[in-house]
Design an enzyme around this catalytic site. Sequence first.
Site, PDB file in Angstrom:
ATOM      1  CB  SER A 185      -0.164  -8.251  -1.079  1.00  0.00           C
ATOM      2  OG  SER A 185      -0.714  -9.237  -0.226  1.00  0.00           O
ATOM      3  CD  GLU A 220     -10.597   4.147   1.204  1.00  0.00           C
ATOM      4  OE1 GLU A 220     -10.576   5.423   0.867  1.00  0.00           O
ATOM      5  OE2 GLU A 220      -9.735   3.407   0.401  1.00  0.00           O
ATOM      6  CE  LYS A 279      -4.295  -1.671   1.388  1.00  0.00           C
ATOM      7  NZ  LYS A 279      -4.257  -3.101   1.707  1.00  0.00           N
TER       8      LYS A 279
HETATM    9  C1  PLP Z   1      -4.983  -4.153   1.481  1.00  0.00           C
HETATM   10  C2  PLP Z   1      -4.319  -5.475   1.175  1.00  0.00           C
HETATM   11  C3  PLP Z   1      -4.548  -6.282   0.330  1.00  0.00           C
HETATM   12  C4  PLP Z   1      -5.683  -6.010  -0.543  1.00  0.00           C
HETATM   13  O1  PLP Z   1      -5.698  -4.817  -1.343  1.00  0.00           O
HETATM   14  P1  PLP Z   1      -5.573  -5.214  -2.891  1.00  0.00           P
HETATM   15  O2  PLP Z   1      -5.899  -3.439  -3.403  1.00  0.00           O
HETATM   16  O3  PLP Z   1      -6.386  -6.115  -3.571  1.00  0.00           O
HETATM   17  O4  PLP Z   1      -4.026  -5.252  -3.312  1.00  0.00           O
HETATM   18  C5  PLP Z   1      -3.839  -7.434   0.125  1.00  0.00           C
HETATM   19  N1  PLP Z   1      -2.874  -7.836   0.897  1.00  0.00           N
HETATM   20  C6  PLP Z   1      -2.467  -6.817   1.864  1.00  0.00           C
HETATM   21  C7  PLP Z   1      -1.178  -7.152   2.790  1.00  0.00           C
HETATM   22  C8  PLP Z   1      -3.248  -5.749   2.223  1.00  0.00           C
HETATM   23  O5  PLP Z   1      -2.792  -4.860   2.953  1.00  0.00           O
END
Ligand code: PLP
Length: 398
Positions: free
Chosen positions: A383, A122, A100
Site C-alpha cells: 500500500s 481528517e 491514498k
Molecule cells: C492509510 C494507509 C493504510 C490503511 O488504510 P486503508 O484504508 O486500510 O488502506 C495502509 N497503508 C498505507 C501506506 C497507508 O498510508
Amino acid sequence: MDVAVRPQAATVMREPSPAGRFGEYGGRYVPESLVPACREVDEAFRAAWSDPRFRSQLTGLLRAYAGRPTALTPAWRLSAELGVTVLLKREDLVHTGSHKINNVLGQALLARRMGKKHLLAETGAGQHGVAAATAAALLGLGCTVFMGERDIERQALNVHRMRMLGATVVPVTTGSRTLKDACSEALRHWVTTVDDAYYCVGSVIGPHPYPWMVREFQRVIGDEARAQCAEHLPAGTPDYVVACVGGGSNAAGTFAGFVDTPARLIGVEAAGGAPLSDGVPGVLHGFRSQLLQDDDGQVREAHSLSAGLDYPGVGPEHAYLRDLGRARYVTADDDEAVAALHRLARTEGILCALESAHAVAWVLRAAGTPELPAGSTVLVTLSGRGDKDMPTLMGETC
Ligand SMILES: *Cc1c(COP(=O)(O)O)cnc(C)c1O
C-alpha cells in the site's frame, strides 16, 4: 469456501443497497443537517462515475500526475525462499508514496465538479492529510485538515508537508486527541461549512456513499493487478490476494479486481487494532460496522506501531465480506510486521510501509502451511513506501 463463493460472485462488491447497506453494515448515521450533504455527494458521484468525461479526466490525472499504472513486481528471491510465487502490487511507487492519492484525486475532482471551493479531511498519521493537501493544491482548492493534538506531536514531518502544500492543519484537543477524534471533529465542522466545503474521507468508512465511492476510486489497484496477473501467471489469476486493512481501502480496491475469480481474499489487520477479529457491531463516524468496544459499549482505542492501521472501526463492506465467507481476515502483530519489513528490504530491495508489512507478514507466516500451500501464487498489495516509518524503525518515537 469456493462452493459459497460462486453463486455470490455476481452480486458482491457491486453497489450497496439504496440506503448504503452492505448486509447489516454501512448506512448513514449522521445528524439531520448532514443528510442533504450526503445525498448531494451521492448524486454527484453517481453522475460523475457514469460520465466518460469525468472518467477520462481522472484516468488522465492518475497517469500523468500520480504515475499509474503501478508496477506488478515478481518477488523472485522471496518466492524462492518461501516456495510460493509472490507478486507485489506496487502502490509504494505512486506520487506521495501510498494508494491514498487514488482516492483523493477522485474526490477532489468530484468536489470541483460540484462547485465546492474547499476540502475538509481528517488524518491520523498524516498520510491522508498530505494526499488531500496535494490534490487540493493541484486543483486549486482550499484544504483544512483535522488532526489530533497527539498525532501532531508524533508526526511533525507530515504536519510540515501539509502546511507547505498550503493546507491549514487544525489541532483536535478532544478525547484521546487522535484519529477517532479528528474524524468526529471533521464531521462536526462539515455541518457548519457544507455549502462551500466537501468532506474528503480517507478510507472506505463514513456515511453512505463514502464506503462505496472510495472503493470505486481504489479499484484501479485491483483492475490493474488483474490485467497484470493475466500476463504474469499461467492460470491468469493468483490463488491468494492479500492486503493490509486499516479502514480497508487498499484491500477493498484490490479485492474488487478479484472478487469474481476463485482467488482467496485475505485481509490482514494489526493485532492491536482488529475489529474484524475482536470487534462487535456498532456505529461510529456515520456508519455501522464491526467496532472495537469495551464492556460498556465505549469505543476502545486501537494500538499499532503503524499509524495507518490504528483505527477502531473498519469499512462496512469488509464486515459483510467476512460474514459471507468471501474474504478472510487475519492479524499480524507489530514484531511480525517489523520483521517482514526487514525481510522484504533484504530480499527484494523494497522498503515498504509498516502497514503494508502486515500483509507481507501473513505470507511469511502462512507460506508452506495448509493456509498457503507450497506452489501457490499470491498477490500482495504494497500500500505504501516506508520512508515515513524510518523514525519509528530507528527507535526515535513511540
Ligand atoms: C492509510 C494507509 C493504510 C490503511 O488504510 P486503508 O484504508 O486500510 O488502506 C495502509 N497503508 C498505507 C501506506 C497507508 O498510508
